[in-house]
Design an enzyme around this catalytic site. Sequence first.
Site, mmCIF file in Angstrom:
data_model
loop_
_atom_site.group_PDB
_atom_site.id
_atom_site.type_symbol
_atom_site.label_atom_id
_atom_site.label_comp_id
_atom_site.label_asym_id
_atom_site.label_seq_id
_atom_site.Cartn_x
_atom_site.Cartn_y
_atom_site.Cartn_z
ATOM 1 N N HIS A 68 66.179 -26.725 105.080
ATOM 2 C CA HIS A 68 67.339 -27.230 105.808
ATOM 3 C C HIS A 68 67.119 -28.702 106.175
ATOM 4 O O HIS A 68 65.995 -29.101 106.502
ATOM 5 C CB HIS A 68 67.535 -26.479 107.126
ATOM 6 C CG HIS A 68 68.041 -25.084 107.003
ATOM 7 N ND1 HIS A 68 68.382 -24.485 105.815
ATOM 8 C CD2 HIS A 68 68.277 -24.139 107.965
ATOM 9 C CE1 HIS A 68 68.806 -23.250 106.048
ATOM 10 N NE2 HIS A 68 68.741 -23.012 107.332
ATOM 11 N N CYS A 127 66.906 -20.844 112.682
ATOM 12 C CA CYS A 127 66.140 -21.754 111.816
ATOM 13 C C CYS A 127 66.550 -23.226 111.982
ATOM 14 O O CYS A 127 65.689 -24.109 112.099
ATOM 15 C CB CYS A 127 66.282 -21.318 110.359
ATOM 16 S SG CYS A 127 67.968 -20.956 109.872
#
Length: 337
Positions: free
Chosen positions: A244, A131
Amino acid sequence: MSTHPHIAIVGATGAVGREMLLCLEERNFPLSKLTLLASARSAGKTINFREEQLTVQELTSKSFDGIDIALFSAGGSIAEKFAPHAANANCLVIDNSSAFRLDPDVPLVVPEINREAAKHHPRNIIANPNCSTIITLMGLAPLHQAFTITGIIASTYQAVSGSGAQGIAELEQQTNALLNHSPIETSVYPHQILHNVIPHVDTFQESGYTKEEQKMLHEGRKILSLPDLKVTCTCVRVPVMRSHSISATAIFKNTPDLQTARKAITQSPGVELVDDPTSALYPTPLDTTGKDNCLVGRIRHDQVLENSLTLWIVGDQVRKGAALNAVQIAECLANPS
Ligand code: A2P
C-alpha cells in the site's frame, strides 16, 4: 505467558496466514508448537514450517485448549464467533479483523508506536490495526513525536492483497485474460481492477466516507491516544499486488522543519527514509514488497496549510500491514520488557 508459547494461526491457508508462517520462521520466533487452523475445506492440507510438514486442522470452538496465543486472520465474523472461545480457554487472541479494534477493553497495537498498550488486555484479545492505518502511522508517528500532530489528510493507493487471496487471484485472472484475449471477469471488486483505479474500499456510510476511510480516523485516534485528532481520507484500490502507498499531509501543533523531520524518520525503528527526488529516489510499492520496513519519501512543506508536511509512505500490506505486526505483538507478549 510462556517464553516459548504454543501458537496457533487461524486462517493459516490465507494470504496473511501464510505470511504469518513466514514471519515466525524468519524471525526465529521462540515457539514450542505451531497449530494451523482453517475451514473444513482446508483440513488435511499440509504446509511446510521449519522443514516440517504441518497438517491444517478444521477450526472449531474446541481448537484452543493448550494454545497460548492465537493469531487470527480469517475475517471479522470468524473472529467474533471464535475469539471468545479462545479467550475462555485462556488463549490470548491477536486478531487481524476490525471486529474488536474499537472496544475500549481491547488494545490496538503497533509495537513501534504503542507497545505498552499490549500489556493490558482484559478480554484476552489484542487487535491488529487496519493495514493502511498501520503503514500511515509508521510514517507519521515519528513526526508526531517531533512536532505533535493534530490532523491528517490522506489518500491511499491500496494493493489487491488487502482483499485477501481472492483479490490477488482476481488481478492475476484479469491480467491473464487480457493477454489471452479472453473475457475479463469481475467478482471481488465492483469494476475491473486491471488498468484501473477504484475509489472504493469497504462499504460506504451515510457520511459519504467508506468504513475503511473512517478506520484511519478512529484507529489513528486510539493508537496515538489523541481523541481529538482530525482525519480525512480517500481510500483507493489500485492494480498493485501487495504494497500500500499513502499520500499524507500531516498538520502539527508546532512548526515542523525538514531536517528534524528527516532525522525523526531515520531514527525510528521499522521505517526508513528514501528521499532524494532529484535522483528519482522515493519509495514505490515494489520496493517494500516482502520487506519488513515501511519507507518514507517526498517529505516537503505543504504549500496550502500552515505547520504542515506532505509526504509519501509505502509499506507491504501483507507483512507490516498485517502478518508482521501481529507476530511483533506476539513477541511483545512472549518477551515483555
Ligand atoms: P480456507 O482456505 O480453508 O477457506 P484470505 O483472506 O486470504 O482469503 O484468507 C482467509 C482465511 O480464512 C483462509 O485461511 C480461510 O481458510 C480462512 N477461513 C475462511 N472461512 C473460515 C471458516 N469458516 N473457518 C475457519 N477458517 C476460515
